[in-house]
Scaffold this active site. Structure first.
Site, PDB file in Angstrom:
ATOM      1  N   ILE A 217       0.783  12.248  36.207  1.00  0.00           N
ATOM      2  CA  ILE A 217       0.182  13.478  35.683  1.00  0.00           C
ATOM      3  C   ILE A 217      -1.266  13.610  36.146  1.00  0.00           C
ATOM      4  O   ILE A 217      -1.745  14.710  36.427  1.00  0.00           O
ATOM      5  CB  ILE A 217       0.276  13.530  34.134  1.00  0.00           C
ATOM      6  CG1 ILE A 217      -0.065  14.939  33.621  1.00  0.00           C
ATOM      7  CG2 ILE A 217      -0.635  12.496  33.481  1.00  0.00           C
ATOM      8  CD1 ILE A 217       0.899  16.005  34.068  1.00  0.00           C
TER       9      ILE A 217
ATOM     10  N   ARG B 200      -6.160  -0.193  35.775  1.00  0.00           N
ATOM     11  CA  ARG B 200      -5.849  -1.491  36.366  1.00  0.00           C
ATOM     12  C   ARG B 200      -4.943  -1.349  37.584  1.00  0.00           C
ATOM     13  O   ARG B 200      -4.717  -2.293  38.314  1.00  0.00           O
ATOM     14  CB  ARG B 200      -5.181  -2.394  35.322  1.00  0.00           C
ATOM     15  CG  ARG B 200      -6.093  -2.770  34.168  1.00  0.00           C
ATOM     16  CD  ARG B 200      -5.413  -3.780  33.256  1.00  0.00           C
ATOM     17  NE  ARG B 200      -6.263  -4.186  32.156  1.00  0.00           N
ATOM     18  CZ  ARG B 200      -6.318  -3.573  30.979  1.00  0.00           C
ATOM     19  NH1 ARG B 200      -5.560  -2.509  30.765  1.00  0.00           N
ATOM     20  NH2 ARG B 200      -7.119  -3.998  30.022  1.00  0.00           N
TER      21      ARG B 200
ATOM     22  N   LYS C 119      -1.448  15.170  26.527  1.00  0.00           N
ATOM     23  CA  LYS C 119      -0.373  15.095  25.532  1.00  0.00           C
ATOM     24  C   LYS C 119       0.688  14.075  25.961  1.00  0.00           C
ATOM     25  O   LYS C 119       0.835  13.808  27.166  1.00  0.00           O
ATOM     26  CB  LYS C 119       0.234  16.483  25.297  1.00  0.00           C
ATOM     27  CG  LYS C 119       1.004  17.063  26.495  1.00  0.00           C
ATOM     28  CD  LYS C 119       2.436  16.601  26.527  1.00  0.00           C
ATOM     29  CE  LYS C 119       3.170  16.999  27.776  1.00  0.00           C
ATOM     30  NZ  LYS C 119       4.501  16.401  27.887  1.00  0.00           N
TER      31      LYS C 119
ATOM     32  N   ASP D 196       9.002  14.361  25.419  1.00  0.00           N
ATOM     33  CA  ASP D 196       7.856  14.487  26.307  1.00  0.00           C
ATOM     34  C   ASP D 196       7.770  15.905  26.865  1.00  0.00           C
ATOM     35  O   ASP D 196       6.724  16.546  26.761  1.00  0.00           O
ATOM     36  CB  ASP D 196       7.922  13.448  27.426  1.00  0.00           C
ATOM     37  CG  ASP D 196       6.720  13.531  28.347  1.00  0.00           C
ATOM     38  OD1 ASP D 196       5.624  13.126  27.937  1.00  0.00           O
ATOM     39  OD2 ASP D 196       6.868  14.025  29.482  1.00  0.00           O
TER      40      ASP D 196
END
Length: 311
Positions: free
Chosen positions: A16, A39, A92, A169
């Site tokens: 995203i 990371r 979100k 989602d």
């Protein structure tokens, strides 16, 4: 003389962030990408840090962050950001649980930081025109069809099957639009959730919502849609039928296409964040997330065939 863009860091460089946040920031007059905190998946020519504390030490001019990590464990990131006086845009869903989401909002209260709990589908071009059109009309029926293929939008991303996520989602995008455009507050009446035999989150869901009137509100989500993907809302009123298609980007009334603003939703999302920073206000609406939590509380579970990424 125009204000200088706000230096911003992205926390979590996944799909995203690459698909939406990075190109939107690159095109923005309000923000500039100054660093990342991740990371994995670092960006070329952009400084990267292992924590927010390291970010602030290495890039003291950074005043805002966009959190794009998977939802679990975000409260620790929020508390670090608040401790360093950073303003926060939160992708979100805001958290993994309602308790954590409410703790995030509480962490902002009384601080000097601004928090934008984002629902990017609310920034789709037709959402505000639809809201205005519905204000003085009586709603009889609402039908939502939100159907997409998880293999296309989250290829190989196992975190999407963590408890509480799955089809919600994308589905929460539809709920974020409904809670914005419908004139009465929504509650969950009942739900059915379809869980693959090998996953901890549903691949499909059917919800019935209640707005305190006699309107019939039916919501259907599917995360295994092959072929055309559909993100549609149809609302029958006493004065015509409103339809939103393409995830809220297009609008018609009785089949006649309506003019809507021509601006990408993430550009509008970041413009809203800039406005909140300028006015030192936060936007912390959790309504769509609470409806998802209620679906898990009341939902009748049924098991369906095991999910196969290559199926």
């Amino acid at each position: 003389m125009s204000a200088q863009p706000t230096p911003l860091a992205i926390v979590g460089v996944g799909k995203i962030a690459r698909d939406q946040h990075i190109p939107t920031i690159a095109a923005s007059d309000a923000f500039t990408l100054a660093a990342t905190v991740t990371r994995h998946n670092t960006l070329p020519d952009v400084p990267n840090y292992g924590s927010i504390a390291e970010l602030v030490a290495g890039q003291p001019k950074v005043r805002a962050i966009a959190i794009c990590t998977p939802p679990r464990g975000r409260i620790a990131l929020i508390r670090d950001a608040v401790a360093h006086g950073l303003d926060i845009l939160l992708e979100k869903p805001p958290a993994a649980t309602v308790t954590e989401a409410e703790a995030i909002v509480a962490a902002i209260a009384g601080s000097d930081s601004v928090l934008h709990v984002t629902w990017h589908s609310r920034e789709a071009a037709a959402v505000e025109p639809a809201r205005a059109w519905l204000q003085d009309r009586r709603i009889a029926r609402v039908t939502v069809s939100w159907r997409e293929d998880v293999r296309v939008w989250h290829p190989g991303q196992e975190w999407i099957w963590e408890p509480g996520i799955g089809v919600f989602d994308p589905g929460i995008n539809a709920l974020s639009i409904l809670t914005r455009i419908l004139p009465h507050p929504l509650s969950l009446a009942r739900a059915t959730l379809a869980f693959p035999a090998n996953k901890a989150a549903p691949i499909a869901a059917d919800l019935v919502l209640d707005d305190g009137t006699d309107a019939a509100i039916a919501v259907g989500f599917d995360f295994d849609q092959r072929g055309p993907q559909t993100w549609d809302i149809a609302i029958q009123t006493d004065d015509g039928v409103l339809t939103l298609t393409a995830g809220g980007s297009a609008m018609a009334v009785d089949g006649v296409t309506q003019a809507v603003p021509d601006e990408p939703e993430y550009a509008r999302l970041y413009a809203r964040f800039a406005e909140l920073i300028a006015t030192r206000q936060s936007d912390t609406d959790l309504q769509p997330f609470r409806l998802v939590a209620d679906a898990y509380l009341l939902g009748v579970r049924r098991e369906v065939a095991a999910f196969d990424w290559n199926g």
